[in-house]
Design a protein around this motif. Structure first.
Motif, PDB file in Angstrom:
ATOM      1  N   THR A 282     -22.047  13.743  -3.785  1.00 50.38           N
ATOM      2  CA  THR A 282     -23.046  12.671  -3.772  1.00 50.38           C
ATOM      3  C   THR A 282     -22.472  11.388  -4.359  1.00 50.38           C
ATOM      4  O   THR A 282     -22.692  10.292  -3.825  1.00 50.38           O
ATOM      5  CB  THR A 282     -24.288  13.110  -4.564  1.00 50.38           C
ATOM      6  N   MET A 283     -21.737  11.509  -5.459  1.00 46.18           N
ATOM      7  CA  MET A 283     -21.107  10.334  -6.074  1.00 46.18           C
ATOM      8  C   MET A 283     -20.143   9.654  -5.108  1.00 46.18           C
ATOM      9  O   MET A 283     -20.178   8.426  -4.932  1.00 46.18           O
ATOM     10  CB  MET A 283     -20.357  10.768  -7.335  1.00 46.18           C
ATOM     11  N   ALA A 284     -19.284  10.433  -4.458  1.00 44.82           N
ATOM     12  CA  ALA A 284     -18.261   9.858  -3.589  1.00 44.82           C
ATOM     13  C   ALA A 284     -18.862   9.238  -2.326  1.00 44.82           C
ATOM     14  O   ALA A 284     -18.519   8.110  -1.946  1.00 44.82           O
ATOM     15  CB  ALA A 284     -17.243  10.939  -3.219  1.00 44.82           C
ATOM     16  N   VAL A 285     -19.766   9.958  -1.677  1.00 50.31           N
ATOM     17  CA  VAL A 285     -20.367   9.446  -0.434  1.00 50.31           C
ATOM     18  C   VAL A 285     -21.208   8.207  -0.720  1.00 50.31           C
ATOM     19  O   VAL A 285     -21.163   7.224   0.034  1.00 50.31           O
ATOM     20  CB  VAL A 285     -21.213  10.539   0.241  1.00 50.31           C
ATOM     21  N   GLY A 286     -21.973   8.228  -1.808  1.00 50.08           N
ATOM     22  CA  GLY A 286     -22.780   7.061  -2.160  1.00 50.08           C
ATOM     23  C   GLY A 286     -21.928   5.839  -2.414  1.00 50.08           C
ATOM     24  O   GLY A 286     -22.259   4.719  -1.974  1.00 50.08           O
ATOM     25  N   ALA A 287     -20.818   6.004  -3.135  1.00 46.84           N
ATOM     26  CA  ALA A 287     -19.930   4.867  -3.415  1.00 46.84           C
ATOM     27  C   ALA A 287     -19.319   4.327  -2.129  1.00 46.84           C
ATOM     28  O   ALA A 287     -19.207   3.106  -1.939  1.00 46.84           O
ATOM     29  CB  ALA A 287     -18.842   5.298  -4.388  1.00 46.84           C
ATOM     30  N   LEU A 288     -18.921   5.218  -1.221  1.00 48.16           N
ATOM     31  CA  LEU A 288     -18.341   4.779   0.050  1.00 48.16           C
ATOM     32  C   LEU A 288     -19.362   4.008   0.885  1.00 48.16           C
ATOM     33  O   LEU A 288     -19.044   2.954   1.455  1.00 48.16           O
ATOM     34  CB  LEU A 288     -17.831   5.997   0.817  1.00 48.16           C
ATOM     35  N   LEU A 289     -20.601   4.513   0.957  1.00 49.38           N
ATOM     36  CA  LEU A 289     -21.640   3.820   1.725  1.00 49.38           C
ATOM     37  C   LEU A 289     -21.957   2.454   1.125  1.00 49.38           C
ATOM     38  O   LEU A 289     -22.175   1.481   1.852  1.00 49.38           O
ATOM     39  CB  LEU A 289     -22.907   4.683   1.766  1.00 49.38           C
ATOM     40  N   ALA A 290     -21.988   2.371  -0.207  1.00 52.70           N
ATOM     41  CA  ALA A 290     -22.256   1.083  -0.855  1.00 52.70           C
ATOM     42  C   ALA A 290     -21.140   0.090  -0.562  1.00 52.70           C
ATOM     43  O   ALA A 290     -21.388  -1.104  -0.333  1.00 52.70           O
ATOM     44  CB  ALA A 290     -22.417   1.286  -2.365  1.00 52.70           C
ATOM     45  N   LEU A 291     -19.913   0.571  -0.561  1.00 60.98           N
ATOM     46  CA  LEU A 291     -18.771  -0.309  -0.314  1.00 60.98           C
ATOM     47  C   LEU A 291     -18.803  -0.877   1.102  1.00 60.98           C
ATOM     48  O   LEU A 291     -18.401  -2.029   1.329  1.00 60.98           O
ATOM     49  CB  LEU A 291     -17.473   0.475  -0.538  1.00 60.98           C
TER      50      LEU A 291
END
Length: 688
Positions: A282-291
């Motif tokens: 969740t942390m990794a996917v959320g950060a990628l989507l935000a970027l």
């Protein structure tokens, strides 16, 4: 009813006041916001008093019997009273902030009504003391927050609201099934008694119910892969509602996961690993989507998903470390509090942009904050806090989580375990902190440093972008990340002492947070974030136009859109298969009944069909036609009418029969599906 009546009244007061806000809002729009603000202030005062009594050693409890057969129960301990107070404070701040939105906001009475309803439901979730009460108020909270997402009533808002309510309903049904599969003693037992009750139950029996409950709680928290509603719902809702959705309602889902992990499945390593790795993804996917996002509120929505991942990592470590989980517990609750504060600040800043620029697309809001120092200070404070830089509160909670992860890796090494996967997770943890800085820098530079090619003079002239009260409130809240960061023992020490009963870990204080290991971790994240911004964001995720301005296109690839690429096609496929199954079941049922009738019943002599569909309609129609013919020979001789009552009644009767058959088929199919579901559930229960 037994217990503290004041506690029940405090929870129900916002729900009782909601109709008043709605009624007064139709008389004068601002009255709805005044009622909302007043009730929120009363809630803050009430929970401040309750928290003070808890610090003195008192506990509040109330149970109301007979509601939905099981009854409901509420209890305050340090953790629950603290978060109920935080929820009330957030409602108060967003209520005051709503005065700036009231002039242009449509359906303000409706917004105030459902905001108060959601406050009462959220307090019910946080203060619940058994799984049934938690489920009941969790569902009320989901339904009452739906109008926030649909508030603007645009096509985009209604689509986002559809996604929100679909995920909520699916999660709610999974939770209901989980409750049905649990032993009834656990469904209505106080949380503090779970440790005693589960000793007599094999954990393998609890796994399926716990997973079903996790689906419901994880969907509300925004955990992968049920996060798809967040990037749509947060931008669609008004800014105060977005702040509450991100800062508080997602924590209601986290609270449910904490109940499962700390109370229902304590010291279960497999469960702890599941929550931990769910948090990493969740942390990794959320950060990628935000970027990759190009809308301010969408960036903040995906950021919320990523920060929830950090919190879930802490919840997993709390289970994995068992008796040595103190730092993980304090880091988890600390990051929950920090995330609520950061998202309150960031979404209120986004609201200031929205009500003045009337858009949140990055390419359109470039340069909005260049001449707005208060907005600049507040956003920068939240940026530094959420990025985990030293001397800001986010550094404290992330450092405790990082320490706990390293401690578990060390523990696995000593126990001859395999720490390789967790060493990789530690690297992803540091990279996740760097990506947080990168996507926040993307927004910060765009809004506060770049120039707008067409609207810069207009933006610079917006000196009254917020009322003085909202500016002062925003500035005071913006100072909190720094104040809490330079006095970590005050924050974590107070939280540790308050929450030790809920976590079941005795608070012993913690070592100096500003040690070399934590500073090095923060520096690594800072370097990674800076490099990602310089190497990826500037040249690849923005386009430099011929006149020297940066445009921000939507860079998200289609395969990352799980809703449109997976969920909606899957829903259409299931609907198609369901129709085929329904038709097959319908035909098979009709065939079975016809066969049984042919075998078991005597043949009936066929009657000659009548033109009026049946004998009753034919008799009535013939009688009416006869009266018309009599009138044609007497009173209507000059203008005789053509009687058609037999045909008219026959047509009406056929249409009525057609509608009844359609209704009967739909009801029959629904009842058949319910029966099949009950048979499957009962069979599972009997076999286990």
């Amino acid at each position: 009813m037994q217990g503290d009546l004041q506690l029940l009244l405090t929870i129900l007061l916002p729900i009782a006041a909601a109709p008043l806000a709605y009624a007064l809002g139709h008389w004068r729009k601002a009255s709805a916001v005044w009622v909302l603000t007043l009730i929120s202030a009363v809630s803050v005062a009430s929970f401040s008093v309750l928290l003070n009594t808890i610090q003195q050693g008192n506990r509040n409890y109330i149970a109301v019997e007979g509601i939905c057969s099981f009854g409901i129960a509420f209890r305050t301990d340090g953790f629950r009273a603290l978060y109920a107070l935080i929820a009330s404070v957030m409602w108060l701040i967003t209520s005051i902030y709503s005065f700036d939105f009231s002039k242009d906001m449509r359906n303000l009475p409706r917004y105030a009504f459902f905001t108060l309803m959601t406050l009462g439901a959220t307090l019910g979730v946080i203060l619940s003391d058994d799984l049934f009460t938690l489920y009941l108020f969790f569902e009320i909270m989901s339904l009452c927050s739906y109008p926030w997402v649909a508030h603007r009533e645009t096509a985009q808002a209604l689509r986002a609201a559809d996604s929100y309510i679909y995920i909520a309903i699916i999660g709610g049904l999974c939770m209901l099934m989980g409750l049905l599969l649990l032993p009834q003693s656990l469904v209505i037992a106080p949380f503090d008694t779970f440790a005693t009750l589960t000793r007599r139950i094999d954990f393998t029996v609890l796994w399926l119910p716990a997973l079903l409950l996790l689906i419901g709680f994880g969907a509300k928290a925004g955990a992968f892969p049920l996060h798809v509603w967040m990037p749509q719902a947060y931008p669609a809702a008004p800014a105060p509602a977005s702040a509450l959705l991100s800062g508080m309602l997602s924590k209601a889902g986290v609270f449910g996961i904490m109940v499962l992990s700390i109370k229902l499945m304590p010291k279960n390593l497999s469960w702890g690993e599941l929550i931990f790795w769910l948090g990493i993804v969740t942390m990794a996917v959320g950060a990628l989507l935000a970027l990759l996002s190009n809308d301010l509120k969408r960036v903040l929505a995906c950021s919320s998903m990523s920060q929830i991942g950090f919190i879930l990592i802490g919840v997993g470590l709390t289970t994995l470390l068992a008796g040595e989980s103190g730092p993980a517990a304090w880091g988890t609750i600390g990051h929950m509090v920090n995330h609520s504060l950061f998202k309150l600040l960031l979404f209120l800043c986004a609201g200031a942009v929205m009500i003045n620029a009337h858009t949140t697309t990055l390419s359109d809001i470039r340069g909005f904050g260049r001449s707005k120092p208060i907005l600049h200070i507040v956003f920068l404070s939240a940026l530094l806090g959420i990025s985990g830089l030293p001397f800001f509160s986010g550094f404290v909670s992330k450092s405790l989580l990082h320490e706990s992860l390293n401690e578990y890796i060390h523990h696995l090494t000593l126990e001859n375990g395999n720490p390789g996967a967790y060493a990789t997770a530690e690297t992803l943890f540091v990279i996740g902190g760097g990506l947080t800085l990168a996507y926040m820098l993307k927004v910060y530079v765009c809004v506060f440093w770049q120039l707008n090619p067409t609207r810069q003079a207009e933006y610079d002239g917006m000196k009254r972008y917020l009322s003085p009260v909202s500016k002062l409130l925003l500035l005071l809240c913006g100072l909190l990340p720094l104040l809490l960061g330079i006095m970590p023992e005050t924050l974590m020490g107070g939280i540790g002492k308050l929450t030790q009963d809920f976590f079941g870990v005795h608070y012993r204080g913690f070592k100096d947070i500003f040690i070399a290991e934590n500073i090095v971790g923060a520096v690594k994240s800072f370097v990674i974030g800076s490099l990602v911004y310089i190497v990826i964001v500037r040249p690849l995720l923005s386009i430099l136009t011929s006149d020297g301005y940066h445009e921000y296109p939507d860079s998200k690839p289609r395969w990352l859109d799980l809703e449109n690429m997976v969920y909606r096609p899957l829903l259409r496929l299931l609907t198609f298969l369901g129709l085929i199954l329904a038709r097959a079941l319908e035909k098979s049922t009709d065939t079975l009944l016809a066969t049984a009738r042919h075998i078991l019943l005597l043949p009936v002599k066929e009657r000659t069909p009548l033109p009026g569909s049946n004998r009753f309609t034919y008799a009535i129609g013939s009688l009416l036609d006869f009266f018309v013919k009599v009138l044609n020979y007497t009173l209507w001789r000059k203008a005789p009418a053509q009687p058609h009552f037999v045909c008219a009644l026959a047509a009406g009767n056929e249409e009525a029969n057609r509608q009844i058959r359609r209704l009967t088929r739909s009801i029959s199919f629904g009842l058949l599906m319910v029966c099949l579901g009950l048979f499957v559930t009962i069979g599972y229960l009997l076999l286990n």
